[in-house]
Motif scaffolding. Structure first.
Motif, PDB file in Angstrom:
ATOM      1  N   VAL A 299       0.878  -1.173   0.000  1.00 60.02           N
ATOM      2  CA  VAL A 299       0.000   0.000   0.000  1.00 60.02           C
ATOM      3  C   VAL A 299       0.913   1.220   0.000  1.00 60.02           C
ATOM      4  CG1 VAL A 299      -1.836   1.235   1.192  1.00 60.02           C
ATOM      5  CG2 VAL A 299      -1.791  -1.266   1.219  1.00 60.02           C
ATOM      6  N   ASP A 300       0.833   1.994  -1.067  1.00 63.79           N
ATOM      7  CA  ASP A 300       1.774   3.099  -1.231  1.00 63.79           C
ATOM      8  C   ASP A 300       1.334   4.342  -0.466  1.00 63.79           C
ATOM      9  OD1 ASP A 300       3.375   1.618  -3.109  1.00 63.79           O
ATOM     10  OD2 ASP A 300       1.749   1.913  -4.549  1.00 63.79           O
ATOM     11  N   ARG A 301       0.035   4.560  -0.444  1.00 65.60           N
ATOM     12  CA  ARG A 301      -0.430   5.820   0.120  1.00 65.60           C
ATOM     13  C   ARG A 301      -1.892   5.696   0.544  1.00 65.60           C
ATOM     14  NH1 ARG A 301       1.886  10.641  -0.534  1.00 65.60           N
ATOM     15  NH2 ARG A 301       0.601  12.465  -0.079  1.00 65.60           N
ATOM     16  N   ILE A 302      -2.207   6.284   1.672  1.00 55.31           N
ATOM     17  CA  ILE A 302      -3.603   6.353   2.115  1.00 55.31           C
ATOM     18  C   ILE A 302      -3.902   7.816   2.439  1.00 55.31           C
ATOM     19  CG2 ILE A 302      -5.295   5.685   3.863  1.00 55.31           C
ATOM     20  CD1 ILE A 302      -3.552   3.163   4.346  1.00 55.31           C
ATOM     21  N   THR A 303      -4.932   8.336   1.824  1.00 55.14           N
ATOM     22  CA  THR A 303      -5.366   9.704   2.102  1.00 55.14           C
ATOM     23  C   THR A 303      -6.760   9.621   2.705  1.00 55.14           C
ATOM     24  OG1 THR A 303      -4.166  10.360   0.116  1.00 55.14           O
ATOM     25  CG2 THR A 303      -5.599  12.014   1.118  1.00 55.14           C
ATOM     26  N   THR A 304      -6.946  10.248   3.850  1.00 52.08           N
ATOM     27  CA  THR A 304      -8.246  10.205   4.510  1.00 52.08           C
ATOM     28  C   THR A 304      -8.731  11.622   4.792  1.00 52.08           C
ATOM     29  OG1 THR A 304      -7.737   8.091   5.579  1.00 52.08           O
ATOM     30  CG2 THR A 304      -9.525   9.382   6.540  1.00 52.08           C
ATOM     31  N   ALA A 305      -9.952  11.886   4.400  1.00 51.59           N
ATOM     32  CA  ALA A 305     -10.590  13.150   4.761  1.00 51.59           C
ATOM     33  C   ALA A 305     -11.624  12.834   5.829  1.00 51.59           C
ATOM     34  CB  ALA A 305     -11.251  13.784   3.548  1.00 51.59           C
ATOM     35  N   HIS A 306     -11.607  13.603   6.894  1.00 52.89           N
ATOM     36  CA  HIS A 306     -12.416  13.259   8.065  1.00 52.89           C
ATOM     37  C   HIS A 306     -13.173  14.477   8.566  1.00 52.89           C
ATOM     38  CE1 HIS A 306     -13.552  11.516  11.903  1.00 52.89           C
ATOM     39  NE2 HIS A 306     -12.975  12.522  12.526  1.00 52.89           N
ATOM     40  N   ASP A 307     -14.479  14.318   8.704  1.00 52.87           N
ATOM     41  CA  ASP A 307     -15.337  15.362   9.264  1.00 52.87           C
ATOM     42  C   ASP A 307     -15.389  15.193  10.771  1.00 52.87           C
ATOM     43  OD1 ASP A 307     -17.456  16.865  10.248  1.00 52.87           O
ATOM     44  OD2 ASP A 307     -18.998  15.604   9.298  1.00 52.87           O
ATOM     45  N   CYS A 308     -14.637  16.041  11.483  1.00 53.99           N
ATOM     46  CA  CYS A 308     -14.559  15.949  12.944  1.00 53.99           C
ATOM     47  C   CYS A 308     -15.343  17.082  13.592  1.00 53.99           C
ATOM     48  CB  CYS A 308     -13.111  15.987  13.409  1.00 53.99           C
ATOM     49  SG  CYS A 308     -12.306  17.545  13.044  1.00 53.99           S
ATOM     50  N   GLY A 309     -16.236  17.708  12.841  1.00 55.70           N
ATOM     51  CA  GLY A 309     -16.995  18.819  13.422  1.00 55.70           C
ATOM     52  C   GLY A 309     -16.139  20.068  13.457  1.00 55.70           C
ATOM     53  N   ARG A 310     -15.344  20.212  14.519  1.00 57.10           N
ATOM     54  CA  ARG A 310     -14.288  21.212  14.568  1.00 57.10           C
ATOM     55  C   ARG A 310     -13.036  20.539  15.143  1.00 57.10           C
ATOM     56  NH1 ARG A 310     -13.979  26.842  15.103  1.00 57.10           N
ATOM     57  NH2 ARG A 310     -16.103  27.128  15.832  1.00 57.10           N
ATOM     58  N   ALA A 311     -11.899  20.847  14.573  1.00 56.94           N
ATOM     59  CA  ALA A 311     -10.640  20.307  15.089  1.00 56.94           C
ATOM     60  C   ALA A 311     -10.178  21.186  16.241  1.00 56.94           C
ATOM     61  CB  ALA A 311      -9.592  20.260  13.991  1.00 56.94           C
ATOM     62  N   LEU A 312     -10.426  20.722  17.481  1.00 58.78           N
ATOM     63  CA  LEU A 312     -10.010  21.508  18.644  1.00 58.78           C
ATOM     64  C   LEU A 312      -8.497  21.585  18.703  1.00 58.78           C
ATOM     65  CD1 LEU A 312     -12.475  20.188  21.396  1.00 58.78           C
ATOM     66  CD2 LEU A 312     -12.785  22.057  19.760  1.00 58.78           C
ATOM     67  N   SER A 313      -7.858  20.476  18.338  1.00 59.19           N
ATOM     68  CA  SER A 313      -6.399  20.419  18.286  1.00 59.19           C
ATOM     69  C   SER A 313      -6.031  19.767  16.953  1.00 59.19           C
ATOM     70  CB  SER A 313      -5.864  19.588  19.454  1.00 59.19           C
ATOM     71  OG  SER A 313      -4.521  19.264  19.222  1.00 59.19           O
ATOM     72  N   PRO A 314      -5.781  20.585  15.926  1.00 56.99           N
ATOM     73  CA  PRO A 314      -5.612  20.009  14.588  1.00 56.99           C
ATOM     74  C   PRO A 314      -4.502  18.952  14.506  1.00 56.99           C
ATOM     75  CG  PRO A 314      -5.836  22.393  14.468  1.00 56.99           C
ATOM     76  CD  PRO A 314      -5.746  22.051  15.918  1.00 56.99           C
ATOM     77  N   ALA A 315      -3.399  19.191  15.208  1.00 53.60           N
ATOM     78  CA  ALA A 315      -2.302  18.213  15.143  1.00 53.60           C
ATOM     79  C   ALA A 315      -2.760  16.878  15.725  1.00 53.60           C
ATOM     80  CB  ALA A 315      -1.085  18.740  15.894  1.00 53.60           C
ATOM     81  N   ASN A 316      -3.555  16.971  16.780  1.00 50.97           N
ATOM     82  CA  ASN A 316      -4.044  15.766  17.433  1.00 50.97           C
ATOM     83  C   ASN A 316      -5.068  15.038  16.548  1.00 50.97           C
ATOM     84  OD1 ASN A 316      -3.603  14.241  19.645  1.00 50.97           O
ATOM     85  ND2 ASN A 316      -5.048  15.320  20.966  1.00 50.97           N
TER      86      ASN A 316
ATOM     87  N   MET B 189      -3.610   1.668  11.581  1.00 51.33           N
ATOM     88  CA  MET B 189      -4.174   0.468  12.214  1.00 51.33           C
ATOM     89  C   MET B 189      -5.072  -0.292  11.232  1.00 51.33           C
ATOM     90  SD  MET B 189      -5.818   0.197  16.018  1.00 51.33           S
ATOM     91  CE  MET B 189      -4.258   0.111  16.893  1.00 51.33           C
ATOM     92  N   GLY B 190      -5.830   0.439  10.445  1.00 51.21           N
ATOM     93  CA  GLY B 190      -6.668  -0.215   9.444  1.00 51.21           C
ATOM     94  C   GLY B 190      -5.824  -0.936   8.403  1.00 51.21           C
ATOM     95  N   TYR B 191      -4.758  -0.286   7.998  1.00 50.95           N
ATOM     96  CA  TYR B 191      -3.819  -0.916   7.058  1.00 50.95           C
ATOM     97  C   TYR B 191      -3.319  -2.241   7.636  1.00 50.95           C
ATOM     98  CZ  TYR B 191       0.840  -1.955   5.307  1.00 50.95           C
ATOM     99  OH  TYR B 191       1.947  -2.622   4.851  1.00 50.95           O
ATOM    100  N   GLY B 192      -2.918  -2.218   8.913  1.00 49.72           N
ATOM    101  CA  GLY B 192      -2.424  -3.441   9.545  1.00 49.72           C
ATOM    102  C   GLY B 192      -3.479  -4.538   9.561  1.00 49.72           C
ATOM    103  N   GLU B 193      -4.729  -4.137   9.809  1.00 52.82           N
ATOM    104  CA  GLU B 193      -5.794  -5.142   9.913  1.00 52.82           C
ATOM    105  C   GLU B 193      -6.033  -5.857   8.596  1.00 52.82           C
ATOM    106  OE1 GLU B 193      -9.458  -4.254  11.848  1.00 52.82           O
ATOM    107  OE2 GLU B 193      -8.523  -2.955  13.327  1.00 52.82           O
ATOM    108  N   ILE B 194      -5.985  -5.133   7.505  1.00 50.42           N
ATOM    109  CA  ILE B 194      -6.313  -5.814   6.252  1.00 50.42           C
ATOM    110  C   ILE B 194      -5.089  -6.452   5.608  1.00 50.42           C
ATOM    111  CG2 ILE B 194      -6.225  -3.688   4.842  1.00 50.42           C
ATOM    112  CD1 ILE B 194      -8.481  -4.991   3.133  1.00 50.42           C
ATOM    113  N   MET B 195      -3.888  -5.979   5.970  1.00 46.55           N
ATOM    114  CA  MET B 195      -2.710  -6.498   5.277  1.00 46.55           C
ATOM    115  C   MET B 195      -1.940  -7.561   6.065  1.00 46.55           C
ATOM    116  SD  MET B 195      -3.131  -5.087   2.463  1.00 46.55           S
ATOM    117  CE  MET B 195      -1.774  -6.016   1.761  1.00 46.55           C
ATOM    118  N   GLY B 196      -2.435  -8.011   7.201  1.00 46.73           N
ATOM    119  CA  GLY B 196      -1.677  -9.097   7.809  1.00 46.73           C
ATOM    120  C   GLY B 196      -1.936  -9.410   9.263  1.00 46.73           C
ATOM    121  N   GLU B 197      -2.463  -8.448  10.025  1.00 43.02           N
ATOM    122  CA  GLU B 197      -2.686  -8.781  11.426  1.00 43.02           C
ATOM    123  C   GLU B 197      -3.836  -9.766  11.536  1.00 43.02           C
ATOM    124  OE1 GLU B 197      -3.096  -5.441  14.063  1.00 43.02           O
ATOM    125  OE2 GLU B 197      -1.699  -4.249  12.898  1.00 43.02           O
ATOM    126  N   GLU B 198      -3.646 -10.833  12.284  1.00 39.42           N
ATOM    127  CA  GLU B 198      -4.764 -11.749  12.515  1.00 39.42           C
ATOM    128  C   GLU B 198      -4.581 -12.472  13.835  1.00 39.42           C
ATOM    129  OE1 GLU B 198      -4.998 -14.509   9.216  1.00 39.42           O
ATOM    130  OE2 GLU B 198      -2.877 -14.949   9.303  1.00 39.42           O
TER     131      GLU B 198
END
Lengths: 167, 338, 801
Positions: free
Chosen positions: C634-651, C662-671
């Motif tokens: 998996v070369d790249r994952i881009t996610t856009a997320h509606d969080c209402g307001r980002a109180l702490s954008p870095a967080n 974590m999602g990448y891990g779940e589908i690519m090998g964790e079991e």
């Protein structure tokens, strides 16, 4: 099993402790010297949480015996900040650029892999002041982080490198 | 916290002292066929293989002889016979050594692919040559193995869990550097209280997951020597699930010596698909005397595919690993042909 | 409202410094005088009766101080009060390998470890039940006698709208099966607890729990000690992800051992034990039948799920409902039927993992939508935009939707990744995939019925200008302490780093229900805002009086209360505090939050799914497939997320990136898989957590919809972004090689099998996944038929009644 006296040079202090020969450096740091900043996640060399520096080289304290360390210099996360602290005329302990950068970039979420990660990052920067993204990925490839996806950690190491270069 | 079983530790200053200590502590009486935990005394260098195994109680020696304090245990030096690497040299040093990278590329490539930076800073080339064989029925905690009922590697009276009818242990050779060293024609110097002997690495390992080397219990690997590499090119490819930490599930090294376009000598070595790291003679035969053309590469890859006999006791699957061995042979040879 | 001075800014987390200097005290970092070390003896059997348990030899071992066993804590416990089926330590019967049977306290850990081998325990084995199919059989032993049929823990059936009419009006139907493999949280910190029972009869436990309040309740029950005498302190967790949100054996055992010995007792699990503690992602088999019109409009969905729950209930009721509940919130579904079954098996109990119960069905739904888009010739991004559930609406299962930013997420993603231009156009072996998803910002109901607040907070101002926030939230790395400090600082006009936070302590702080279901920012954020706002009013009053300026003209920021019109006119924060205390007395205010009524339906089962607000997100994954070795990168994952307001954008970005990882891990090998009853890979070497060298490039895009009920408009960020990543990767693999992965994980071997290259034999396949229940095994199919008969019979009965 009889305890043996051994002297470790940790974070600039010479510390003599009595420890059983089969107790690892990790156990002695945490349990005899109360240096609990060094963490542990598997004790089998499979996570990197217990990484410390021995003579500047990143090693796993869970697979190191204090006896093997001898008089080499051990550096843990507690020793990462400016080591000359407390001397008359010196200002208070100054954080290492990595510590500042990790905070600013949000590179520590739960913070548990962080001490080990910081030590691997320090070993990298000490030998390579301008690491590429690939250098960074290689350098922290022995430190599992379950929170960040490593992205913020790269940004922090990069930022620390720039800070250290005075940029 | 998972902890080591109790032991006492000796720290000799020379290999001779270490050999004497081994003998004094009864190393020769150690017999792997009575189960790995029965060994009374063991050597430890980097500790990256032994200490996890001890924490899982696969080994419980009462005495450890540390080679960390041995004088002249580290270093890489060139002499008339080739390149000699002291057994205590770390994998990091091997991987970054300019001579190794330039002339013995497969070894540098293999060394840098071992586990993680920290473990390469600790683990030694000698330790990697002696790496215990691995199996996902064996590399488990004492609790886990007890729940399963143990296996023949720790308890000789029990069957092999991988194939219960197998007369021998099927644990897998898992050292990355060994196929590289095999492809480069390495030999190993081994010292005991009786003196030093030199063995071709190709004769050191054997197809038995328990007694996987012919190193006696009171012997110490002290150095590995690579012959002159003039005219040779080599490379190592490793398959594993992740980019670090993991042992190989296929490891393939190829070294080819050419005179113009003609291949004058070749060695192809495989690991992680049997208990023993092996030179694939038929693959070399398919290459020697011809040019590295697609036909020769296909024939060599066929031979590798045939030689790969993985069992279901590592990550990945048997068919995936067999196929990957073939693909790696093709890729490695094409890379050297280029 | 004036411009925000703290929230939305990129500031270091207030608790960063402790993490970065090694001074943060996690549970295992605590060493108390006279402390003993404990270890748990665990079952070696998957399913057995305990015929003998004799601790006398171990007790006589030098250095062993105390041993407790199951009968010492006979009360049943468990996180969900309605279905408690566990005891603190096993009594008479064990139900999985690794189940705790006894606990030893000794002078050191070496001694405790040695003494375990001296406990004499004998078992009479019972046949283990290890698959969903076997658990549905009536002719095998029951794991819990309480199960009414076979080994079924819970069976739910819900129907909304006219399903038959919906399917009848469809122009196109799809009927797909999926399987989602189980996996586990694997936080880097293993579970740890230190308990200390003091001479005054009071017990304190420091433990890395996500749910101090719920643990508090269960400790009272198991220990027989009034809750008033128990103090639970949630230490900072070195990762939780849902794995530390049940009460655990080591917590009860440490407490009881401390009560018996009158000494502090620490029990820290080793890594292998964490795999047995588990409570992770359920393996789920799923079937979705969906009808669509020619234009893609969904006419009806029938979703069925079979969850492999492991040996105990954990959050299982909620998990079962969650597999069905949130299917309706993203796209318009006018008719919806959900049948869910959770079974018991002889494996470590499954529970909540990030995305709790919604991750598996979301994967199935989004993969199926991708198929529908292909069937109908639509662009998968544009298709999703056309069928969005609208903002401020009700779903067919009566969930109230407020802010809804999935459309913006898709737009942002499209612009950033050029998905529509690239999908279907890349060379073979390269692919791009998209998926959307949603998650709750906290559950509408607590796990035990009550009418009290879900979150409480107290804010106290001291005469030196100090601000302290007290709130029962558990800091698990998600940044809750920083959120509390930041919201209080925003309200009061100070800096977050000025605020002291006392959290996770049942004695010092008001109750917060815990760090689960992404509830903390929304609920504790509202509670602390409520409290701090009261103090803000007093401070404004005091400043207004002093400056003789109307309060409406005053704004607190940067430790001053300033006249908006004239920045030279101000009172310092410290002075305002003194003035206010002189006027009102001690400055302390409490706030609380309880979700509004009427956000869900009134039917049985309506308790799971409602949330005061939903987060929405979409991901694009880009993959490369090695057509020779089968290895997927998996070369790249881009996610856009509606969080209402980002109180702490870095967080927020950190949560989006961490979720993608974590999602990448779940589908690519964790079991979390088993051989016999034995965990196949209970170590961090064999359980494949992605390393820095595996993890794709991760990019986070924040979408803000300013939710009207969230604190300053915020919604959740910690869980939803995991859900969209998994199907996006599966859909990208389809784009790369034309193979549908209708099961997880995607492995090299499965890719080779699909490509017809498994060991150079075999025919190519266009799909990897289950064909139905039991993969064609007759017995299992029979079980399925029986189940569906019963389902139909029950509904007929209901219809007739």
């Amino acid at each position: 099993m009889t305890k043996q006296l051994l002297t470790l040079n940790v974070n600039g202090e010479s510390r003599t402790v009595a420890a059983e020969p089969h107790h690892t450096l990790l156990e002695v740091l945490r349990e005899e010297l109360q240096l609990t900043g060094t963490k542990h996640g598997c004790e089998l060399g499979e996570c990197g949480a217990c990484t410390v520096l021995v003579d500047g080289v990143a090693v796993l304290s869970c697979l190191t015996l204090p006896m093997q360390v001898g008089d080499a210099i051990v550096t843990t996360v507690e020793g990462l900040a400016d080591a000359g602290a407390g001397a008359p005329g010196r200002e208070a302990r100054k954080l290492h650029p990595l510590q500042t950068a990790f905070a600013e970039e949000g590179a520590a979420q739960c913070g548990y892999c962080t001490p080990g990660m910081l030590m691997s990052a320090k070993a990298l920067l000490d030998g390579n002041p301008s690491p590429t993204r690939d250098d960074m990925a290689q350098a922290i490839s022995g430190n599992l982080c379950r929170c960040t996806g490593y992205t913020a950690i790269y940004e922090a190491i990069d930022s620390a490198a720039r800070m250290a270069r005075g940029g | 916290m998972l902890r080591l079983p109790a032991f006492t530790m000796e720290r000799p200053g020379t290999y001779a002292e270490a050999a004497t200590l081994l003998r004094a502590h009864g190393a020769a009486r150690g017999d792997l066929t009575r189960g790995t935990p029965s060994l009374p005394v063991m050597l430890v260098a980097g500790g990256t293989d032994l200490f996890p195994n001890m924490k899982r109680r696969q080994f419980t020696p009462r005495v450890l002889i540390s080679l960390g304090g041995v004088a002249d245990a580290t270093g890489i030096a060139r002499d008339k016979s080739g390149l000699r690497i002291q057994a205590g040299t770390t994998l990091t040093t091997v991987a970054s050594d300019a001579q190794v990278r330039e002339r013995y590329t497969a070894l540098a490539e293999a060394a840098v692919l071992v586990s993680t930076p920290q473990l390469r800073n600790m683990g030694t080339i000698g330790g990697n040559i002696c790496l215990d064989t691995r199996c996902n029925w064996y590399d488990q905690s004492a609790f886990w193995r007890g729940a399963e009922g143990f296996c023949m590697k720790t308890h000789p009276e029990v069957v092999c869990r991988v194939a219960p009818s197998s007369p021998r242990c099927l644990a897998v050779a898992s050292a990355d550097t060994v196929p590289a060293l095999l492809a480069l024609g390495a030999s190993v110097a081994i010292q005991s209280a009786d003196g030093t002997r030199t063995v071709a690495l190709a004769d050191l390992h054997q197809e038995d997951g328990i007694a996987h080397t012919k190193i006696a219990r009171d012997e110490i690997v002290v150095s590995v020597t690579l012959p002159d590499a003039t005219g040779w090119r080599s490379t190592y490819l490793k398959q594993r699930d992740r980019g670090s930490f993991d042992f190989p599930i296929v490891g393939l090294a190829v070294a080819v010596k050419r005179d113009g376009a003609r291949v004058t000598d070749a060695r192809v070595a495989l690991t992680a698909v049997a208990s023993r790291p092996q030179l694939v003679a038929d693959a070399a035969k398919a290459l020697i005397g011809g040019s590295l053309d697609e036909a020769a590469i296909a024939a060599a890859a066929d031979a590798v595919h045939k030689a790969a006999r993985p069992m279901d006791n590592t990550s990945g699957t048997i068919s995936q690993r067999k196929r990957t061995a073939r693909v790696f042979a093709e890729r490695a040879l094409r890379a050297l042909a280029a | 409202m004036a411009e925000l001075s703290v929230l939305g800014k990129r500031l270091p987390k207030v608790n960063s410094w402790a993490h970065l200097t090694g001074s943060a005290k996690y549970a295992d970092d605590l060493f108390l005088p006279r402390m003993l070390y404990g270890r748990l003896l665990r079952s070696t059997q998957a399913h057995a009766r305990i015929t003998k348990l004799d601790v006398s030899r171990a007790l006589a071992h030098p250095g062993v101080v105390a041993i407790v066993t199951g009968p010492d804590m006979p009360e049943t416990i468990g996180i969900m009060p309605s279905v408690q089926d566990e005891t603190a330590l096993a009594i008479d019967r064990v139900r999985y390998v690794g189940e705790p049977v006894a606990a030893i306290a000794a002078i050191d850990e070496d001694t405790a470890f040695e003494a375990m081998s001296l406990i004499d325990v004998e078992y009479d084995p019972l046949p283990p039940i290890l698959t969903i199919e076997d658990a549905l059989r009536e002719d095998l032993p029951k794991i819990h006698e309480k199960s009414r049929r076979a080994n079924i823990f819970k069976e739910v059936h819900l129907s909304f709208g006219d399903l038959d009419a919906g399917f009848a009006s469809a122009d196109h139907m799809r009927d797909d099966w999926f399987f989602f493999e189980g996996n586990t949280h694997a936080p880097i910190e293993s579970h740890s607890a230190v308990a200390s029972f003091e001479g005054d009869g009071k017990l304190t436990i420091w433990t890395c729990t996500q749910v101090p309040h719920y643990l508090h309740r269960e400790l009272e029950k198991a220990l027989g000690l009034p809750r008033a005498k128990i103090r639970v302190v949630a230490t900072p967790s070195g990762g939780g992800f849902g794995g530390k949100s049940d009460p655990f054996a080591h917590e009860f055992a440490a407490c009881l051992l401390s009560m018996r010995t009158k000494r502090p007792v620490k029990i820290t699990l080793d890594r292998e034990e964490v795999f047995y503690a588990h409570r992770g992602r359920h393996p789920v088999k799923m079937r979705i039948k969906t009808g669509v019109k020619q234009d893609g409009e969904i006419t009806a969905v029938h979703f069925q799920s079979w969850l492999d729950g492991g040996a105990y209930s954990s959050y299982g009721i909620a998990t079962t409902y969650y597999t069905g509940a949130l299917m309706t919130v993203t796209y318009r579904i006018p008719a919806y039927k959900f049948d869910g079954v959770r079974v018991y098996t002889n494996k470590p109990p499954c529970g909540p993992k990030r995305g709790h119960g919604t991750t598996q069905p979301r994967y199935a739904l989004e993969c199926q939508l991708d198929k529908i888009a292909v069937d109908l010739g639509f662009d998968a991004l544009e298709y999703r935009k056309r069928i969005l559930q609208p903002a401020n609406s009700r779903t067919v299962n009566e969930l109230r939707i407020t802010s809804m930013g999935l459309g913006q997420c898709l737009d942002e993603l499209g612009a950033k990744t050029k998905y529509s231009e690239r999908h279907g156009q890349l060379p073979r072996g390269k692919g791009v995939g998209i998926a959307g998803s949603a998650y709750i910002s906290g559950a509408g109901l607590p796990i035990y019925w009550n009418e009290m607040p879900h979150s409480g907070a107290t804010v106290k101002l001291d005469r030196g200008g100090g601000v302290t926030v007290y709130c029962g939230t558990a800091e698990i790395g998600q940044g809750s302490d920083n959120m509390l400090a930041s919201v209080a600082a925003e309200c009061l006009g100070v800096r977050p780093e000025d605020v002291h936070v006392v959290s996770g302590d049942t004695s010092l702080a008001p109750v917060d229900l815990g760090s689960y279901s992404s509830r903390v920012t929304f609920m504790a954020g509202n509670a602390v805002k409520d409290a701090a706002w009261k103090l803000r009013e007093w401070l404004l009053d005091a400043a207004s009086e002093r400056l003789a300026i109307p309060r409406e003209c005053l704004v607190p920021a940067d430790r001053r209360i300033t006249d908006l019109r004239d920045p030279e006119q101000f009172v310092t924060f410290d002075d305002a505090v003194v003035l206010a205390e002189a006027k009102h007395g001690t400055l302390s205010a409490a706030g609380s939050y309880r979700p509004p009524q009427g956000i869900g339906g009134g039917y049985k089962g309506a308790g799971v799914g409602p949330s005061p607000a939903y987060s929405f997100q979409a991901s694009v994954a880009e993959v490369s497939v090695d057509l020779e070795t089968g290895v997927v990168t998996v070369d790249r994952i881009t996610t856009a997320h509606d969080c209402g307001r980002a109180l702490s954008p870095a967080n927020v970005e950190g949560q989006i990136e961490g979720s993608a990882y974590m999602g990448y891990g779940e589908i690519m090998g964790e079991e979390q898989v088993f051989r016999g009853g034995l965990h196949k890979k209970p170590s961090l070497l064999d359980y494949k957590i992605p390393t820095s060298l595996d993890t794709p490039e991760l990019e986070a895009i924040i979408v803000e919809t300013i939710d009207k009920e969230g604190p300053f408009g915020a919604k959740e960020a910690g869980e939803g972004p995991l859900n969209s990543v998994i199907p996006a990767i599966a859909n990208a693999v389809y784009d790369a090689i034309g193979v549908r992965f209708d099961e997880t994980p995607i492995t090299a071997d499965k890719v080779l099998a699909a490509l017809g290259k498994r060991d150079n034999r075999g025919m190519p396949k266009d799909r990897i996944g289950p064909e139905g229940m039991g993969d064609g095994q007759e017995a299992a199919n029979a079980a399925l038929r029986r189940l569906s008969f019963t389902t139909e019979a029950r509904e007929k009965k209901k219809a007739n009644a």
